[in-house]
Design a protein around this motif. Structure first.
Motif: not given
Ligand SMILES: *Cc1c(COP(=O)(O)O)cnc(C)c1O
Length: 396
Positions: A64, A69-71, A211, A237, A239
């Motif tokens: 990460k 990258s957020e996740y 990403c 990204n 959720a």
């Protein structure tokens, strides 16, 4: 001296190869001077070797951080990462997914594993990745909207995804591809298996490969820039996508201290803790590896500068490559013969140079697939040879 002997001589000089050197593959893993044993021993002592544990979490956190990258969801290999990513963006049996023919077979296989069909469009000669114009032209020719969904008029199948590949670590022109995907409302999954550490420059930002689209996938197979033995990851990204990826990759088990309640047909896709421990030790070396690979790449560029018919593939002005596999392009009119003799001669010196893959649409299981004009893919695939690219070929 023949041209091929001249080329081999120069390759040998860049990698300091002497006749009693060991065998050289295009990319070899290295564990010397790393924390690999220490971290793996921690798994053995604690008993946490399987598909959960602190090393998995740590590995995901580090990826990460490294990619932005957020996740990040670690999985058991890059093929599984692609299959899961495609499922999550909505690809189902009987649908079509657009990919370039110049890739490793896993890109097409992951589509087939869902019962869907690959559909090939051409590449551009600069990035060796999917050509956004070829993609748009193909869609203009074959696609039509029904509501918000896009269908192939000729097969009647929904076009459910586009999967460009960042070939050999050279970033594809992903922002242009994304524009086409947005226009046609088709999800974008980036096969970034070869591109950990590669970035694209988009309006003054550097964005890590994987990403830009809805989901990106990585591979940590033994031949990739870092390895977990076998492994892969999803980058996103989104959720909801991240939650679904984690859920589906862990048999869709609903969290509970003792009950085995599963609310969907899931997969057992998670990366084992022992592999993640190896991955953490590898990730600690990535910047060092990329630095060495860039030096090695520059050496090849310099030594072949004076060869009229040879070019070393370079990152574009709009991208930064990890140079996972350094690649030579033969520019002459009839490259086939010289390519064959370079491969033959290098293999007899135990330097195992590789041609690029046989185009996927030429393999028996994909020969009847839907496809656009693939002339640039055909042209490039005659010309490409991967050179020794291991970072350990450069001394400290
Ligand atoms: C390596 C690779 C994969 C598959 O990864 P595995 O971990 O070997 O399953 C997919 N796509 C590309 C382009 C690759 O190079």
């Amino acid at each position: 001296m023949s041209l091929s002997s001249e080329i081999i001589k120069n390759i040998k000089s860049v990698i300091n190869f002497s006749d009693n050197s060991r065998e050289i593959n295009v990319h070899e893993p290295s564990f010397i001077g790393t924390n690999a044993s220490k971290y793996i021993e921690d798994c053995l002592i604690s008993g946490w070797v399987s598909s959960s544990g602190k090393w998995v979490t740590k590995f995901e956190e580090l990826i990460k951080e490294f990619t932005g990258s957020e996740y990040v969801i670690a999985v058991s290999n890059g093929t599984v990462a692609l299959r899961l990513a495609l499922f999550i963006v909505g690809v189902r049996a009987g649908e079509e997914v657009i990919i370039p023919p110049l890739s490793f077979v896993a890109t097409a296989n992951a589509i087939s594993h869902l019962g869907a069909f690959p559909h090939f469009v051409d590449i551009d000669s600069e990035s060796l990745g999917m050509c956004s114009k070829a993609l748009d032209n193909r869609l203009k020719k074959i696609a039509h909207f029904k509501g918000d969904l896009v269908f192939n008029k000729y097969t009647g199948r929904r076009i459910a995804g586009v999967v460009p590949v960042h070939v050999f670590g050279i970033p594809a022109k992903i922002d242009k591809i994304k524009n086409v995907c947005n226009k046609w409302k088709i999800p974008l999954v980036e096969d970034s298996a070869e591109a950990l550490g590669s970035k694209v420059k988009i309006s003054n930002n550097q964005i890590h490969c994987g990403c830009v689209g809805d989901i990106g996938t990585l591979s940590f197979n033994g031949n990739k820039i870092i390895t977990t033995g076998g492994g892969g990851a999803l980058l996103t990204n989104n959720a909801e996508f991240a939650k679904l990826a984690k859920h589906l990759s862990t048999t869709a088990k609903v969290h509970h201290p003792w009950e085995f309640y599963h609310d969907k047909i899931g997969w057992n896709d998670r990366l084992p803790n022992i592999n993640a421990a190896l991955g953490v030790s590898q990730l600690e070396q990535i910047n060092y590896k990329i630095k060495k690979k860039r030096i090695l790449h520059q050496k090849f560029v310099e030594i072949f500068q004076s060869f009229e018919d040879i070019e070393i593939i370079q990152e574009l002005d709009t991208s930064i490559s990890n140079y996972w596999l350094i690649t030579m392009r033969l520019k002459g009119v009839k490259p086939e013969k010289i390519k064959e003799s370079i491969l033959q001669e290098s293999h007899s010196s135990k330097i195992y140079l590789r041609p690029s893959w046989i185009l996927l649409n030429q393999l028996p299981m994909y020969k009847d697939s839907q496809k656009g004009d693939l002339s640039e893919s055909i042209n490039q695939s005659k010309r490409l040879i991967n050179l020794p690219s291991s970072p350990q070929l450069i001394n400290d």
